[in-house]
Design an enzyme around this catalytic site. Structure first.
Site, short mmCIF file in Angstrom:
data_model
loop_
_atom_site.label_atom_id
_atom_site.label_comp_id
_atom_site.label_asym_id
_atom_site.label_seq_id
_atom_site.Cartn_x
_atom_site.Cartn_y
_atom_site.Cartn_z
N HIS A 150 -8.06 -5.19 -0.11
CA HIS A 150 -6.75 -4.56 0.02
C HIS A 150 -5.99 -5.09 1.24
O HIS A 150 -4.77 -5.23 1.22
CB HIS A 150 -6.94 -3.04 0.12
CG HIS A 150 -5.66 -2.27 0.19
ND1 HIS A 150 -4.69 -2.35 -0.79
CD2 HIS A 150 -5.18 -1.40 1.13
CE1 HIS A 150 -3.68 -1.56 -0.46
NE2 HIS A 150 -3.94 -0.98 0.69
N SER B 216 0.83 -1.19 0.00
CA SER B 216 0.00 0.00 0.00
C SER B 216 0.88 1.26 0.00
O SER B 216 1.73 1.40 -0.88
CB SER B 216 -0.94 -0.04 1.21
OG SER B 216 -1.97 0.88 1.07
N ASP C 241 -8.73 -6.66 -4.49
CA ASP C 241 -8.32 -5.33 -3.99
C ASP C 241 -8.85 -4.27 -4.96
O ASP C 241 -8.36 -4.14 -6.08
CB ASP C 241 -6.79 -5.29 -3.91
CG ASP C 241 -6.27 -3.97 -3.36
OD1 ASP C 241 -7.05 -3.03 -3.17
OD2 ASP C 241 -5.04 -3.90 -3.10
#
Lengths: 213, 389
Positions: free
Chosen positions: B361, B162, B328
């Site tokens: 995610h 991320s 995601d």
């Protein structure tokens, strides 16, 4: 000879005849892209025995995992979707082994191979082989052979061609054939002096080395 | 613990964290993209494992938006285990028997690296909004100064998911000769419009809280907990997939047989989100949330290289291993593919896998065996090439 799946699941340690044959067509120390690289056996062979900078594209998760674990540079993707993103002339060789018949657009894929690589090495099963012709002629059913082991309804092979069909395609995309080899049931090359019709009838596999014409 | 005790424990981490700290004086300022260099400043970090004699086995882990340096130890505020212990530990994919792992709190953070809650030496008060906006590149610059401070020339690997993945990419672009291998996970080379939008909702929630006091809440002895909590609730939705929410909560009710015909948390998902929001404010600073989300929004690596992402990696000898997850939707696979195509175009050595997971995610923080296998295999192979034992 090897079927599409055998290439993926084959032993990683011993070098298979078909891989060695393709590897021998590649000049040492060149940059190579193997499209549909399976578990990376050919990439590893090229890296270790010919000092190549070899990269791969593979669609299956298990294949990608195996390749990355071997330290090979492999991306998850497929010939139809991903070749378009590679720059012109970015590799010395682009190899498409036993995959052309499974692509959605074989002609477009072949054009990309010739654009990305200075040379393209393409191998495919010959749908003109005598056993295939016999299966259709005598049984009236789509042929299922040792080499083409799928039924018509579940085969990933959606664009079969014969050796002569492929030769016609190379002309259509204006490719020059540098080398062509037909292989018999044992994976051994047929006589170089044999005429095309003989290859088309008795070659189970064909391997072509092409470049832009 | 009482609310005051929790607040005290959190604020202690800001200036005097329970971790290692590198402090830099006016002779070593931190230059920021905003055009200002700050000094004095500090960076809080943890290390695990042992640095080898030639300092070639160091792996830097970059944390995500609300993460911190406590990657593999009990968290000093929450008492929970480290945020990536499934990945980092003895015998784990990032193997502490083999590698020396460093993880630092990001610039703009609130766990001991200089951020808006830290004391500004010039005023003796918290920086608040006087702190210049920081960028991903600033975070990475601060990490590079830490690596210098530790006497390490080249990192064996930089790994993160991320926002951590953004830092990984920035490392590869800014310091190509100082990173042997990188693993950017569930990330992107630029923050999308949709993601900026979600961040803006979070920031507006914080700034709409009357206790935010134009960012001066620390000096005024209050805390915009409601706003920060709502920001976290909104963000948390984006970390999960619809199918994982369905599986975990569905339309099930929370401790009741029927709807209350009111605005209590009737549904389990509401109760869950409220809990996530409320526990988040115990460990995070509201202004830090503004700064760190802003850093992500500003991230657009291609923009720094004439609009062409491939140029960011031209001539790079770093090995890349890019990973994304099927479910995601915050950092979808297409963004990783775009990155991979750019890396291919630049001639960089790249591997890429899209991993099948329904966890959204958040998958990169969870037990996903395929991810572990790939990280382990990639690092093993890179270690062989690097000559590490």
């Amino acid at each position: 000879m090897v079927s599409i799946d055998a290439r993926r699941s084959g032993p990683a340690t011993e070098t298979r005849v078909d891989l060695q044959l393709v590897a021998n067509l590649v000049a040492p120390k060149s940059r190579v892209l193997d499209v549909g690289c399976g578990d990376g056996a050919l990439l590893q062979l090229l890296t270790e025995t010919r000092g190549c900078d070899a990269r791969g594209i593979e669609i299956s998760q298990s294949g990608v995992n195996a390749c990355v674990a071997r330290g090979l540079a492999v991306i998850q993707g497929d010939a139809d979707a991903d070749l378009v993103y590679y720059p012109d002339d970015s590799f010395d060789y682009v190899i498409l082994s036993q995959t052309l018949q499974a692509t959605e657009q074989p002609k477009v894929v072949l054009e990309h191979l010739l654009r990305i690589g200075r040379r393209a090495i393409v191998s495919f099963p010959n749908f003109g082989h005598i056993s295939v012709r016999g299966g259709l002629f005598f049984n009236g059913r789509m042929p299922v052979t040792e080499n083409l082991a799928y039924s018509w309804f579940d085969t990933p092979n959606i664009h079969f061609c014969t050796i002569r069909d492929f030769v016609a395609l190379t002309k259509l995309v204006r490719a020059e054939t540098e080398q062509a080899i037909a292989l018999n049931h044992a994976g051994k090359p047929l006589s170089l002096r044999a005429p095309w019709w003989f290859w088309n009838l008795f070659g189970e596999q064909a391997v072509f080395v092409l470049k832009r014409g | 613990m009482s609310d005051e005790a929790v607040e005290f424990a959190r604020l202690k981490q800001v200036n005097d964290p329970d971790s290692l700290v590198a402090r830099f004086g006016s002779e070593n300022p931190l230059p920021l993209d905003a055009g200002i260099a700050i000094a004095p400043w500090q960076i809080a970090y943890q290390t695990y494992g042992t640095l080898n004699a030639d300092k070639s086995n160091a792996i830097l882990i970059c944390h995500a938006l609300t993460g911190d340096q406590h990657v593999a130890n009990v968290h000093p505020v929450t008492g929970k285990s480290g945020w990536w212990e499934s990945m980092v530990g003895p015998g784990r994919p990032i193997d502490l028997d083999r590698y020396f792992v460093i993880c630092a709190n990001v610039a703009g953070g609130c766990m001991g690296t200089t951020g808006p809650a830290s004391i500004n030496a010039a005023t003796g008060e918290p920086w608040g909004l006087d702190l210049p906006v920081v960028t991903i590149r600033d975070m990475v610059r601060a990490q590079a100064l830490l690596i210098d401070h530790l006497g390490i020339d080249t990192l064996f690997a930089v790994v993160g998911g991320s926002m951590g993945g953004m830092q990984v990419l920035q490392w590869a672009a800014s310091y190509p000769d100082r990173v042997f291998a990188v693993i950017p996970i569930a990330t992107s080379a630029k923050h999308s419009s949709q993601n900026i939008a979600f961040h803006e909702v979070g920031r507006q929630a914080i700034m709409a809280d009357p206790d935010w006091r134009r960012g001066r809440y620390l000096a005024e002895g209050v805390s915009p907990k409601k706003g920060l909590s709502v920001a976290r609730m909104a963000a948390h939705i984006t970390y999960m997939s619809d199918s994982s929410l369905q599986a975990k909560f569905g339309r099930r009710l929370q401790d009741r047989e029927q709807m209350s015909f009111g605005f209590d948390a009737d549904f389990q998902i509401e109760s869950y989100l409220r809990h996530q929001g409320m526990s988040f404010v115990d460990r995070f600073d509201a202004n830090s949330y503004l700064y760190v989300t802003r850093a992500m929004d500003y991230f657009d690596l291609a923009a720094d290289y004439g609009g062409k992402l491939a140029n960011a990696f031209l001539g790079s000898r770093t090995r890349f291993c890019v990973m994304s997850f099927t479910s995601d939707w915050l950092f979808p696979t297409e963004e990783s593919r775009a990155l991979v195509h750019a890396l291919n175009a630049s001639g960089a050595r790249v591997s890429f896998a899209e991993i099948d997971s329904d966890r959204g995610h958040d998958a990169f923080l969870l037990d996903v065996p395929e991810m572990f296998d790939i990280v382990r295999g990639f690092l093993d192979a890179a270690a062989r090439e690097r000559g590490l034992r």
